[in-house]
Scaffold this motif. Structure first.
Motif, PDB file in Angstrom:
ATOM      1  N   ILE A  28      64.543 -59.025   7.748  1.00 16.37           N
ATOM      2  CA  ILE A  28      65.182 -57.714   8.890  1.00 16.37           C
ATOM      3  C   ILE A  28      65.017 -56.263   7.466  1.00 16.37           C
ATOM      4  O   ILE A  28      64.295 -55.409   7.977  1.00 16.37           O
ATOM      5  CB  ILE A  28      66.368 -57.835   8.595  1.00 16.37           C
ATOM      6  CG1 ILE A  28      66.798 -58.304   9.915  1.00 16.37           C
ATOM      7  CG2 ILE A  28      67.544 -56.265   8.450  1.00 16.37           C
ATOM      8  CD1 ILE A  28      68.298 -58.804  10.178  1.00 16.37           C
ATOM      9  N   GLY A  29      65.551 -57.169   6.036  1.00 14.31           N
ATOM     10  CA  GLY A  29      64.930 -55.847   4.965  1.00 14.31           C
ATOM     11  C   GLY A  29      64.013 -55.046   4.784  1.00 14.31           C
ATOM     12  O   GLY A  29      63.637 -54.281   4.816  1.00 14.31           O
ATOM     13  N   VAL A  30      62.684 -56.219   5.104  1.00 12.10           N
ATOM     14  CA  VAL A  30      61.375 -55.725   5.350  1.00 12.10           C
ATOM     15  C   VAL A  30      60.750 -54.395   6.517  1.00 12.10           C
ATOM     16  O   VAL A  30      60.258 -54.083   6.493  1.00 12.10           O
ATOM     17  CB  VAL A  30      60.028 -56.567   5.126  1.00 12.10           C
ATOM     18  CG1 VAL A  30      58.959 -56.429   5.748  1.00 12.10           C
ATOM     19  CG2 VAL A  30      60.266 -58.026   3.928  1.00 12.10           C
ATOM     20  N   VAL A 164      58.551 -53.816  22.929  1.00 12.71           N
ATOM     21  CA  VAL A 164      59.830 -53.368  24.121  1.00 12.71           C
ATOM     22  C   VAL A 164      60.740 -53.825  24.119  1.00 12.71           C
ATOM     23  O   VAL A 164      61.752 -52.610  24.161  1.00 12.71           O
ATOM     24  CB  VAL A 164      58.666 -53.298  25.293  1.00 12.71           C
ATOM     25  CG1 VAL A 164      59.250 -52.668  26.363  1.00 12.71           C
ATOM     26  CG2 VAL A 164      57.886 -52.782  24.583  1.00 12.71           C
ATOM     27  N   LEU A 165      60.977 -55.306  23.914  1.00 17.89           N
ATOM     28  CA  LEU A 165      63.103 -55.742  24.815  1.00 17.89           C
ATOM     29  C   LEU A 165      63.405 -55.042  23.167  1.00 17.89           C
ATOM     30  O   LEU A 165      63.929 -55.292  23.035  1.00 17.89           O
ATOM     31  CB  LEU A 165      62.113 -56.883  24.111  1.00 17.89           C
ATOM     32  CG  LEU A 165      61.752 -57.869  25.958  1.00 17.89           C
ATOM     33  CD1 LEU A 165      61.366 -59.737  25.969  1.00 17.89           C
ATOM     34  CD2 LEU A 165      62.817 -57.360  26.844  1.00 17.89           C
ATOM     35  N   GLY A 166      62.706 -55.750  21.575  1.00 15.95           N
ATOM     36  CA  GLY A 166      63.431 -54.888  20.695  1.00 15.95           C
ATOM     37  C   GLY A 166      63.818 -53.622  20.473  1.00 15.95           C
ATOM     38  O   GLY A 166      64.712 -53.661  20.551  1.00 15.95           O
ATOM     39  N   PHE A 167      62.507 -53.009  21.265  1.00  9.85           N
ATOM     40  CA  PHE A 167      62.808 -51.867  21.402  1.00  9.85           C
ATOM     41  C   PHE A 167      63.387 -50.915  22.129  1.00  9.85           C
ATOM     42  O   PHE A 167      65.173 -50.358  22.231  1.00  9.85           O
ATOM     43  CB  PHE A 167      61.982 -50.171  21.854  1.00  9.85           C
ATOM     44  CG  PHE A 167      61.939 -48.881  21.519  1.00  9.85           C
ATOM     45  CD1 PHE A 167      61.662 -48.593  21.246  1.00  9.85           C
ATOM     46  CD2 PHE A 167      62.140 -48.561  23.173  1.00  9.85           C
ATOM     47  CE1 PHE A 167      62.339 -46.994  21.156  1.00  9.85           C
ATOM     48  CE2 PHE A 167      62.032 -47.040  23.275  1.00  9.85           C
ATOM     49  CZ  PHE A 167      61.731 -46.173  22.381  1.00  9.85           C
ATOM     50  N   LEU A 168      64.325 -51.336  23.479  1.00 14.24           N
ATOM     51  CA  LEU A 168      65.489 -51.620  24.599  1.00 14.24           C
ATOM     52  C   LEU A 168      66.612 -51.867  23.457  1.00 14.24           C
ATOM     53  O   LEU A 168      67.887 -51.832  23.850  1.00 14.24           O
ATOM     54  CB  LEU A 168      65.179 -52.163  25.521  1.00 14.24           C
ATOM     55  CG  LEU A 168      63.565 -51.947  26.382  1.00 14.24           C
ATOM     56  CD1 LEU A 168      63.177 -53.180  27.358  1.00 14.24           C
ATOM     57  CD2 LEU A 168      64.041 -50.773  26.338  1.00 14.24           C
ATOM     58  N   ALA A 169      67.027 -52.830  23.552  1.00 15.15           N
ATOM     59  CA  ALA A 169      67.727 -53.168  22.450  1.00 15.15           C
ATOM     60  C   ALA A 169      68.553 -52.882  20.956  1.00 15.15           C
ATOM     61  O   ALA A 169      68.885 -52.538  20.276  1.00 15.15           O
ATOM     62  CB  ALA A 169      67.912 -54.778  21.820  1.00 15.15           C
ATOM     63  N   ILE A 172      69.045 -52.671  15.938  1.00 19.16           N
ATOM     64  CA  ILE A 172      69.105 -54.494  16.124  1.00 19.16           C
ATOM     65  C   ILE A 172      67.680 -55.382  16.434  1.00 19.16           C
ATOM     66  O   ILE A 172      67.302 -55.545  15.540  1.00 19.16           O
ATOM     67  CB  ILE A 172      70.286 -54.866  16.142  1.00 19.16           C
ATOM     68  CG1 ILE A 172      71.518 -54.352  16.136  1.00 19.16           C
ATOM     69  CG2 ILE A 172      69.852 -56.165  16.431  1.00 19.16           C
ATOM     70  CD1 ILE A 172      72.575 -54.317  16.096  1.00 19.16           C
ATOM     71  N   GLY A 173      67.584 -54.810  17.669  1.00 11.97           N
ATOM     72  CA  GLY A 173      66.248 -55.661  18.414  1.00 11.97           C
ATOM     73  C   GLY A 173      65.120 -55.061  17.669  1.00 11.97           C
ATOM     74  O   GLY A 173      64.261 -55.733  17.508  1.00 11.97           O
ATOM     75  N   VAL A 174      64.919 -53.534  17.610  1.00  9.44           N
ATOM     76  CA  VAL A 174      63.350 -53.454  16.574  1.00  9.44           C
ATOM     77  C   VAL A 174      63.406 -53.841  15.148  1.00  9.44           C
ATOM     78  O   VAL A 174      62.227 -54.258  14.874  1.00  9.44           O
ATOM     79  CB  VAL A 174      63.782 -51.903  16.490  1.00  9.44           C
ATOM     80  CG1 VAL A 174      61.885 -50.976  15.258  1.00  9.44           C
ATOM     81  CG2 VAL A 174      63.482 -51.079  17.236  1.00  9.44           C
ATOM     82  N   VAL A 175      64.622 -53.785  14.570  1.00 14.73           N
ATOM     83  CA  VAL A 175      64.423 -54.671  13.128  1.00 14.73           C
ATOM     84  C   VAL A 175      64.079 -56.318  13.246  1.00 14.73           C
ATOM     85  O   VAL A 175      63.819 -56.757  12.227  1.00 14.73           O
ATOM     86  CB  VAL A 175      65.280 -54.709  12.099  1.00 14.73           C
ATOM     87  CG1 VAL A 175      65.570 -52.757  12.063  1.00 14.73           C
ATOM     88  CG2 VAL A 175      67.288 -54.861  12.603  1.00 14.73           C
ATOM     89  N   VAL A 176      64.516 -56.718  14.268  1.00 11.25           N
ATOM     90  CA  VAL A 176      64.042 -58.285  14.375  1.00 11.25           C
ATOM     91  C   VAL A 176      62.737 -58.454  15.489  1.00 11.25           C
ATOM     92  O   VAL A 176      61.655 -59.554  14.842  1.00 11.25           O
ATOM     93  CB  VAL A 176      64.936 -58.803  14.798  1.00 11.25           C
ATOM     94  CG1 VAL A 176      65.003 -60.310  16.111  1.00 11.25           C
ATOM     95  CG2 VAL A 176      66.554 -58.944  14.954  1.00 11.25           C
ATOM     96  N   ALA A 177      61.965 -57.524  16.476  1.00 15.03           N
ATOM     97  CA  ALA A 177      61.166 -57.656  16.549  1.00 15.03           C
ATOM     98  C   ALA A 177      59.417 -56.951  15.830  1.00 15.03           C
ATOM     99  O   ALA A 177      58.897 -57.966  15.719  1.00 15.03           O
ATOM    100  CB  ALA A 177      61.049 -56.658  17.908  1.00 15.03           C
ATOM    101  N   ILE A 178      59.574 -56.263  14.816  1.00 15.76           N
ATOM    102  CA  ILE A 178      58.562 -56.712  13.811  1.00 15.76           C
ATOM    103  C   ILE A 178      58.589 -57.414  12.888  1.00 15.76           C
ATOM    104  O   ILE A 178      57.352 -57.684  13.089  1.00 15.76           O
ATOM    105  CB  ILE A 178      59.385 -54.791  12.741  1.00 15.76           C
ATOM    106  CG1 ILE A 178      58.840 -53.477  13.497  1.00 15.76           C
ATOM    107  CG2 ILE A 178      58.267 -54.668  11.571  1.00 15.76           C
ATOM    108  CD1 ILE A 178      59.452 -52.654  12.475  1.00 15.76           C
ATOM    109  N   PRO A 179      59.436 -58.391  12.443  1.00 19.20           N
ATOM    110  CA  PRO A 179      59.190 -59.362  11.406  1.00 19.20           C
ATOM    111  C   PRO A 179      58.412 -60.568  12.572  1.00 19.20           C
ATOM    112  O   PRO A 179      58.121 -60.831  12.082  1.00 19.20           O
ATOM    113  CB  PRO A 179      60.545 -59.834  11.188  1.00 19.20           C
ATOM    114  CG  PRO A 179      61.554 -59.305  11.371  1.00 19.20           C
ATOM    115  CD  PRO A 179      60.591 -57.688  12.237  1.00 19.20           C
ATOM    116  N   ILE A 180      58.866 -60.055  14.212  1.00 20.41           N
ATOM    117  CA  ILE A 180      58.807 -61.700  14.599  1.00 20.41           C
ATOM    118  C   ILE A 180      57.261 -61.455  14.938  1.00 20.41           C
ATOM    119  O   ILE A 180      56.652 -62.030  15.354  1.00 20.41           O
ATOM    120  CB  ILE A 180      59.368 -60.782  15.794  1.00 20.41           C
ATOM    121  CG1 ILE A 180      60.789 -62.079  15.502  1.00 20.41           C
ATOM    122  CG2 ILE A 180      58.857 -62.556  17.042  1.00 20.41           C
ATOM    123  CD1 ILE A 180      61.379 -63.386  15.153  1.00 20.41           C
TER     124      ILE A 180
END
Length: 213
Positions: A28-30, A164-169, A172-180
């Motif tokens: 998440i920091g990354v 897209v799912l991360g963006f919709l969230a 919090i969703g974006v900072v998870v979607a990026i590393p995934i």
């Protein structure tokens, strides 16, 4: 002729998700660091080039860290300072050439751009992981992805859905979607790397390795 490499997009993403949960605070920091590098250039265009270069260096470092992490190695923020200048120049050249080629491909009725995305997906990974020149990395990515375009397209589509799912969230969703997406692509790269010289069996290389605790 390059053999078709079988892999499960679902297993690739699941593997990335499990690894993410091993050190979620770090990743998440990354993600926050990567996002923060895009803000100063937008606010103060006069320093945009400097922050663009810094952002590119961080992106190169994230590729290296993602590969190491998906191989089961321990990672830390110190790993952001392990890429030397010549290595970084090759990365920049690869990034520019691939981006321009894909953009031109999209201008020619979109399909050529999508095709180039699938064939050039591992160029930057080869530059960073194998420390080879940008032209050698292009040739290697082109060779290893031959015959796997549809499977790679399915993977890219899945990454778009994740983002897209991360963006919709929201945040919090974006900072998870990026590393995934970063970890999934690193896992996919390692899967193809295992089969670069031809797989003797249909073994699914998207399974987990024995990770360090």
């Amino acid at each position: 002729m390059q053999k078709n490499i079988e892999f499960s997009v679902e297993k690739i993403i699941s593997s990335a998700w499990r690894r993410f949960n091993h050190n979620k605070i770090f990743w998440i920091g990354v993600a926050l660091l990567s996002l923060s590098m895009s803000l100063p250039g937008n606010i103060m265009p006069s320093i945009g080039l400097i922050f663009t270069l810094i952002s590119c260096y961080i992106s190169a470092s994230v590729i290296r860290i993602s590969i190491n992490f998906m191989q089961g190695h321990l990672v830390s923020y110190n790993d952001f300072f392990q890429i030397d200048i010549m290595h970084f120049i090759n990365y920049l050249a690869a990034l520019i050439l691939c981006s321009v080629s894909i953009l031109l491909g999209f201008l020619f009725f979109i399909i050529p751009g999508i095709y180039l995305m699938t064939r050039l997906i591992f160029v930057q990974y080869f530059v960073i992981d194998k420390k080879i020149s940008f032209d050698a990395a292009i040739k290697r990515s082109w060779k290893i992805t031959k015959g796997n375009e549809l499977n790679l397209l399915a993977f890219l589509f899945a990454m778009v859905i994740v983002f897209v799912l991360g963006f919709l969230a929201l945040v919090i969703g974006v900072v998870v979607a990026i590393p995934i997406t970063q970890l999934s692509t690193a896992k996919l790269y390692l899967t193809f790397l295992n089969c670069e010289n031809g797989c003797e069996t249909k073994e699914d290389f998207s399974i987990d390795v024995n990770y360090e605790k």
